[in-house]
Design a protein around this motif. Structure first.
Motif, PDB file in Angstrom:
ATOM      1  N   ALA A  12       0.561  -1.608  -0.045  1.00  0.00           N
ATOM      2  CA  ALA A  12       0.542  -0.065   0.052  1.00  0.00           C
ATOM      3  C   ALA A  12       0.386   1.519  -0.286  1.00  0.00           C
ATOM      4  CB  ALA A  12      -0.909  -0.038   1.053  1.00  0.00           C
ATOM      5  N   VAL A  13       1.381   1.332   1.019  1.00  0.00           N
ATOM      6  CA  VAL A  13       2.412   2.874   0.552  1.00  0.00           C
ATOM      7  C   VAL A  13       3.395   2.461   0.050  1.00  0.00           C
ATOM      8  CG1 VAL A  13       5.176   3.471   1.821  1.00  0.00           C
ATOM      9  CG2 VAL A  13       3.062   2.045   3.402  1.00  0.00           C
ATOM     10  N   THR A  14       3.811   1.436  -0.829  1.00  0.00           N
ATOM     11  CA  THR A  14       4.319   1.628  -2.246  1.00  0.00           C
ATOM     12  C   THR A  14       3.463   2.061  -3.467  1.00  0.00           C
ATOM     13  OG1 THR A  14       6.181  -0.604  -1.445  1.00  0.00           O
ATOM     14  CG2 THR A  14       6.064   0.210  -3.879  1.00  0.00           C
ATOM     15  N   ARG A  15       2.327   1.335  -3.684  1.00  0.00           N
ATOM     16  CA  ARG A  15       1.400   2.296  -4.317  1.00  0.00           C
ATOM     17  C   ARG A  15       1.154   3.559  -3.383  1.00  0.00           C
ATOM     18  NH1 ARG A  15      -3.488  -1.406  -6.362  1.00  0.00           N
ATOM     19  NH2 ARG A  15      -3.028   0.381  -7.764  1.00  0.00           N
ATOM     20  N   ASN A  16       1.791   4.264  -2.979  1.00  0.00           N
ATOM     21  CA  ASN A  16       1.215   5.631  -2.531  1.00  0.00           C
ATOM     22  C   ASN A  16       2.116   6.835  -2.758  1.00  0.00           C
ATOM     23  OD1 ASN A  16      -1.114   4.081  -1.265  1.00  0.00           O
ATOM     24  ND2 ASN A  16      -1.915   6.763  -1.548  1.00  0.00           N
ATOM     25  N   THR A  17       3.603   6.078  -3.291  1.00  0.00           N
ATOM     26  CA  THR A  17       5.168   6.931  -3.179  1.00  0.00           C
ATOM     27  C   THR A  17       4.264   7.921  -4.233  1.00  0.00           C
ATOM     28  OG1 THR A  17       6.104   4.982  -4.310  1.00  0.00           O
ATOM     29  CG2 THR A  17       5.814   4.793  -1.698  1.00  0.00           C
ATOM     30  N   VAL A  18       5.602   9.077  -4.493  1.00  0.00           N
ATOM     31  CA  VAL A  18       5.191   9.640  -5.764  1.00  0.00           C
ATOM     32  C   VAL A  18       6.947   9.944  -6.156  1.00  0.00           C
ATOM     33  CG1 VAL A  18       3.370  10.686  -5.352  1.00  0.00           C
ATOM     34  CG2 VAL A  18       5.280  11.149  -4.560  1.00  0.00           C
ATOM     35  N   THR A  19       7.787   8.876  -5.443  1.00  0.00           N
ATOM     36  CA  THR A  19       9.099   9.112  -6.392  1.00  0.00           C
ATOM     37  C   THR A  19       8.874   8.304  -7.220  1.00  0.00           C
ATOM     38  OG1 THR A  19       9.588   9.313  -3.795  1.00  0.00           O
ATOM     39  CG2 THR A  19      11.418   9.151  -5.599  1.00  0.00           C
ATOM     40  N   PRO A  20       9.440   9.539  -8.293  1.00  0.00           N
ATOM     41  CA  PRO A  20      10.027   9.193  -9.852  1.00  0.00           C
ATOM     42  C   PRO A  20      10.847   7.116  -9.905  1.00  0.00           C
ATOM     43  CG  PRO A  20      10.328  10.560  -9.907  1.00  0.00           C
ATOM     44  CD  PRO A  20      10.340  10.955  -8.454  1.00  0.00           C
ATOM     45  N   TRP A  21      11.800   7.371  -9.116  1.00  0.00           N
ATOM     46  CA  TRP A  21      12.959   6.498  -8.954  1.00  0.00           C
ATOM     47  C   TRP A  21      12.340   4.918  -8.404  1.00  0.00           C
ATOM     48  CZ3 TRP A  21      14.781   4.168  -4.334  1.00  0.00           C
ATOM     49  CH2 TRP A  21      14.720   4.820  -3.398  1.00  0.00           C
ATOM     50  N   LEU A  22      11.386   5.225  -7.749  1.00  0.00           N
ATOM     51  CA  LEU A  22      10.426   3.715  -7.403  1.00  0.00           C
ATOM     52  C   LEU A  22       9.681   3.091  -7.887  1.00  0.00           C
ATOM     53  CD1 LEU A  22       9.756   4.991  -2.913  1.00  0.00           C
ATOM     54  CD2 LEU A  22      11.163   3.082  -4.288  1.00  0.00           C
ATOM     55  N   THR A  23       8.937   3.842  -9.978  1.00  0.00           N
ATOM     56  CA  THR A  23       7.982   3.458 -10.292  1.00  0.00           C
ATOM     57  C   THR A  23       8.189   2.233 -10.904  1.00  0.00           C
ATOM     58  OG1 THR A  23       8.474   5.763 -11.640  1.00  0.00           O
ATOM     59  CG2 THR A  23       7.361   3.731 -12.810  1.00  0.00           C
ATOM     60  N   PRO A  24       9.460   1.764 -10.984  1.00  0.00           N
ATOM     61  CA  PRO A  24       9.337   0.057 -10.854  1.00  0.00           C
ATOM     62  C   PRO A  24       8.472  -0.984 -10.018  1.00  0.00           C
ATOM     63  CG  PRO A  24      11.653   1.319 -11.813  1.00  0.00           C
ATOM     64  CD  PRO A  24      10.881   2.473 -11.048  1.00  0.00           C
ATOM     65  N   LEU A  25       9.211  -0.696  -8.793  1.00  0.00           N
ATOM     66  CA  LEU A  25       8.409  -0.836  -7.435  1.00  0.00           C
ATOM     67  C   LEU A  25       6.665  -0.723  -7.813  1.00  0.00           C
ATOM     68  CD1 LEU A  25      10.497   0.057  -4.761  1.00  0.00           C
ATOM     69  CD2 LEU A  25      10.254  -2.418  -5.729  1.00  0.00           C
ATOM     70  N   ARG A  26       6.746   1.043  -7.838  1.00  0.00           N
ATOM     71  CA  ARG A  26       4.884   0.534  -7.938  1.00  0.00           C
ATOM     72  C   ARG A  26       4.494  -0.233  -9.166  1.00  0.00           C
ATOM     73  NH1 ARG A  26       6.588   6.256  -7.297  1.00  0.00           N
ATOM     74  NH2 ARG A  26       6.390   7.014  -9.528  1.00  0.00           N
ATOM     75  N   ILE A  27       4.759  -0.242 -10.048  1.00  0.00           N
ATOM     76  CA  ILE A  27       4.402  -1.501 -10.924  1.00  0.00           C
ATOM     77  C   ILE A  27       4.037  -2.936 -10.895  1.00  0.00           C
ATOM     78  CG2 ILE A  27       4.371  -2.150 -13.609  1.00  0.00           C
ATOM     79  CD1 ILE A  27       6.391   0.413 -15.009  1.00  0.00           C
ATOM     80  N   VAL A  28       5.443  -2.969  -9.762  1.00  0.00           N
ATOM     81  CA  VAL A  28       5.343  -4.659  -8.986  1.00  0.00           C
ATOM     82  C   VAL A  28       3.887  -4.308  -8.919  1.00  0.00           C
ATOM     83  CG1 VAL A  28       6.521  -6.207  -7.960  1.00  0.00           C
ATOM     84  CG2 VAL A  28       7.881  -5.236  -9.895  1.00  0.00           C
ATOM     85  N   ALA A  29       4.259  -3.498  -8.129  1.00  0.00           N
ATOM     86  CA  ALA A  29       3.277  -3.425  -6.425  1.00  0.00           C
ATOM     87  C   ALA A  29       1.179  -3.733  -7.462  1.00  0.00           C
ATOM     88  CB  ALA A  29       3.053  -3.248  -5.392  1.00  0.00           C
ATOM     89  N   VAL A  30       1.488  -2.677  -8.203  1.00  0.00           N
ATOM     90  CA  VAL A  30      -0.090  -2.769  -9.487  1.00  0.00           C
ATOM     91  C   VAL A  30       0.227  -4.199  -9.413  1.00  0.00           C
ATOM     92  CG1 VAL A  30      -0.712  -1.922 -10.950  1.00  0.00           C
ATOM     93  CG2 VAL A  30       0.351  -0.865  -9.742  1.00  0.00           C
ATOM     94  N   ILE A  31       1.179  -4.962 -10.157  1.00  0.00           N
ATOM     95  CA  ILE A  31       0.332  -6.806 -10.701  1.00  0.00           C
ATOM     96  C   ILE A  31      -0.006  -7.545  -9.936  1.00  0.00           C
ATOM     97  CG2 ILE A  31       2.350  -8.172 -12.241  1.00  0.00           C
ATOM     98  CD1 ILE A  31       3.409  -5.967 -13.649  1.00  0.00           C
TER      99      ILE A  31
END
Length: 240
Positions: free
Chosen positions: A55-74
Motif C-alpha cells: 500500500a505504501v509503495t503504491r502511494n509513493t510519488v518518487t520517480p525512481w520507485l516507479t518500477p516498484l509501483r508497477i510490481v505492486a500494481v501487478i
C-alpha cells in the motif's frame, strides 16, 4: 419442521448427528485445528506486513520507485483475481516440483505462504484506501513541522489509516481463518482434513460438523469484535 419431518431425517441424523462419532473424532479434529490457528496467526502477521508495504509503495510519488509501483500494481491485480484454492494448489504442488535448494517443501508452510500472497493483495487495497482517506491537511501540517515524507507516512498517515480501516481488516482476517481449511486440498492434516479422513474410513460425516463448530467458536467472536469496532469508530466520528 420441514427438515425434521422429512422422509430422510433419520438417515441424515445417522450420517451427520452421531454423538458417538463426534466423540471419536474430536481429538484428531482438535489437534488439526491447532494447525489452522498457527497458520492464521503467522499468516495474519505476514499479511499485515505485506499489505502495508504494498500500500505504501503504491502511494509513493518518487520517480525512481516507479518500477516498484508497477510490481505492486501487478501483484494486487493478479492475486486478487486468482481463486485462492488455485494459488494453494500451484504453490504447494509446484514449488516442491521445482526442487530449488533452500526453499521449504513443507505443505503447511507453503499453504500459509499461498494464503499470505492472496490476502496480502486484499489487505493492501484496504490499507491503501485508508491512506487515501487521510485529509491532505494532515500531511501538510506534518511537513510544516519539519517531518520528511517517510516520517509523515510512518507517524501521521499510517496510524490514522489503519485505525480507520480496522473493521474491514478484521473482516478479511475472519475470512482468512476460514480459508486456512483450503490447505486440506493438498493433504495438510488440519481440522477439515481430519474430519474428512474420519468420515471416509467410518462412513459417517458428523466430524465435518464438529470441525465447523471449531471454526465458528473462533470466527463468531472475531465478527462481534469487528461490529463493536465499527460502531465505536462511527460514534467517534459523529462526536457522540
Amino acid at each position: 419442521m420441514v427438515v425434521t419431518s422429512s422422509e430422510g431425517w433419520d438417515q441424515f441424523k445417522a450420517l451427520f448427528l452421531s454423538w458417538h462419532h463426534a466423540k471419536e473424532a474430536f481429538p484428531a479434529i482438535a489437534k488439526g485445528f491447532w494447525i489452522n490457528i498457527k497458520m492464521f496467526v503467522v499468516g495474519e502477521i505476514l499479511i499485515l506486513v505485506v499489505g502495508v508495504l504494498v500500500a505504501v509503495t503504491r502511494n509513493t510519488v518518487t520517480p525512481w520507485l516507479t518500477p516498484l509501483r508497477i510490481v505492486a500494481v501487478i501483484y494486487t491485480d493478479v492475486f486478487r483475481g486468482l481463486p485462492t484454492l488455485l494459488v494453494v494448489f500451484v504453490i504447494c504442488i509446484g514449488v516442491p516440483a521445482l526442487r530449488i535448494e533452500g526453499i521449504p517443501t513443507n505443505v503447511t508452510v507453503l499453504g500459509t505462504f499461498a494464503l499470505v500472497l492472496c490476502y496480502g493483495a486484499y489487505v493492501a487495497e484496504v490499507i491503501r484506501a485508508g491512506i487515501d482517506s487521510i485529509h491532505p491537511s494532515q500531511i501538510a501540517s506534518a511537513e510544516a513541522l519539519g517531518l520528511g515524507r517517510a516520517q509523515t507516512t510512518r507517524y501521521v498517515v499510517l496510524p490514522q489509516a489503519i485505525r480507520r480501516v480496522m473493521p474491514p481488516l478484521l473482516n478479511d482476517f475472519v475470512s482468512l481463518q476460514k480459508d486456512t481449511s483450503l490447505v486440506a486440498s493438498v493433504g495438510v492434516f488440519e481440522s477439515l482434513f481430519a474430519a474428512q479422513d474420519y468420515g471416509n474410513y467410518n462412513f459417517n460425516y458428523t466430524p465435518l460438523l464438529v470441525s465447523g463448530l471449531f471454526f465458528l467458536a473462533l470466527t463468531i467472536p472475531l465478527a462481534r469484535l469487528t461490529d463493536w469496532l465499527g460502531r465505536r469508530a462511527l460514534i467517534r466520528e459523529r462526536g457522540r
